[in-house]
Enzyme design. Sequence first.
Site, mmCIF file in Angstrom:
data_model
loop_
_atom_site.group_PDB
_atom_site.id
_atom_site.type_symbol
_atom_site.label_atom_id
_atom_site.label_comp_id
_atom_site.label_asym_id
_atom_site.label_seq_id
_atom_site.Cartn_x
_atom_site.Cartn_y
_atom_site.Cartn_z
ATOM 1 N N ILE A 31 36.626 29.733 33.395
ATOM 2 C CA ILE A 31 36.683 28.453 32.674
ATOM 3 C C ILE A 31 37.019 27.293 33.610
ATOM 4 O O ILE A 31 36.759 26.131 33.277
ATOM 5 C CB ILE A 31 37.711 28.572 31.520
ATOM 6 C CG1 ILE A 31 37.433 27.554 30.424
ATOM 7 C CG2 ILE A 31 39.139 28.458 32.034
ATOM 8 C CD1 ILE A 31 38.214 27.818 29.144
ATOM 9 N N HIS A 100 41.407 41.687 36.587
ATOM 10 C CA HIS A 100 40.134 40.975 36.657
ATOM 11 C C HIS A 100 39.745 40.774 38.110
ATOM 12 O O HIS A 100 40.583 40.492 38.963
ATOM 13 C CB HIS A 100 40.186 39.638 35.926
ATOM 14 C CG HIS A 100 41.335 38.766 36.327
ATOM 15 N ND1 HIS A 100 42.616 38.975 35.869
ATOM 16 C CD2 HIS A 100 41.394 37.689 37.151
ATOM 17 C CE1 HIS A 100 43.415 38.060 36.386
ATOM 18 N NE2 HIS A 100 42.701 37.267 37.185
ATOM 19 N N MET A 101 38.469 40.921 38.364
ATOM 20 C CA MET A 101 37.902 40.656 39.680
ATOM 21 C C MET A 101 37.235 39.289 39.647
ATOM 22 O O MET A 101 36.429 39.019 38.749
ATOM 23 C CB MET A 101 36.883 41.746 40.029
ATOM 24 C CG MET A 101 36.172 41.527 41.355
ATOM 25 S SD MET A 101 34.887 42.756 41.607
ATOM 26 C CE MET A 101 35.885 44.196 41.991
#
Length: 114
Positions: A31, A100-101
């Site tokens: 985002i 998360h990558m």
Amino acid sequence: MDDCIFCKIAAGAIPASILYDDGAVLAFRDINPEAPVHVLLIPHRHIATLNDLEAADAALIGQLFLVARRVAAELGVAESGYRTVINCNRDAGQLVFHVHMHLLAGRELGWPPG
Ligand code: AMP
């Protein structure tokens, strides 16, 4: 996890710009992108940090890399280059505690990171 924003994205409860979803791994655009291409890849299942991985998660983590490769190719940055990053805990700057990558590309990336 009720209060995890990435679990909510994986469940479709809040919107995201989704690029790939196979039910185990989900890829969506960050985002607040730090590069022209900034994608996050997550396991659907809640795992807070890399420290919480178990041996049984090996295939799942391998799948994150395979999806990163696929998304990089689809976005046209496989040859120009891209970086994958997984931040773990405070000193690395982890803000969302669902593994998360980051896939970053589209400009020359500095090294070492800040
Ligand atoms: P990290 O600092 O490694 O925990 O990275 C967390 C990343 O999640 C940041 O790059 C944020 O911009 C991104 N992020 C947070 N909330 C959302 C959201 N709702 N949709 C997409 N990306 C998000």
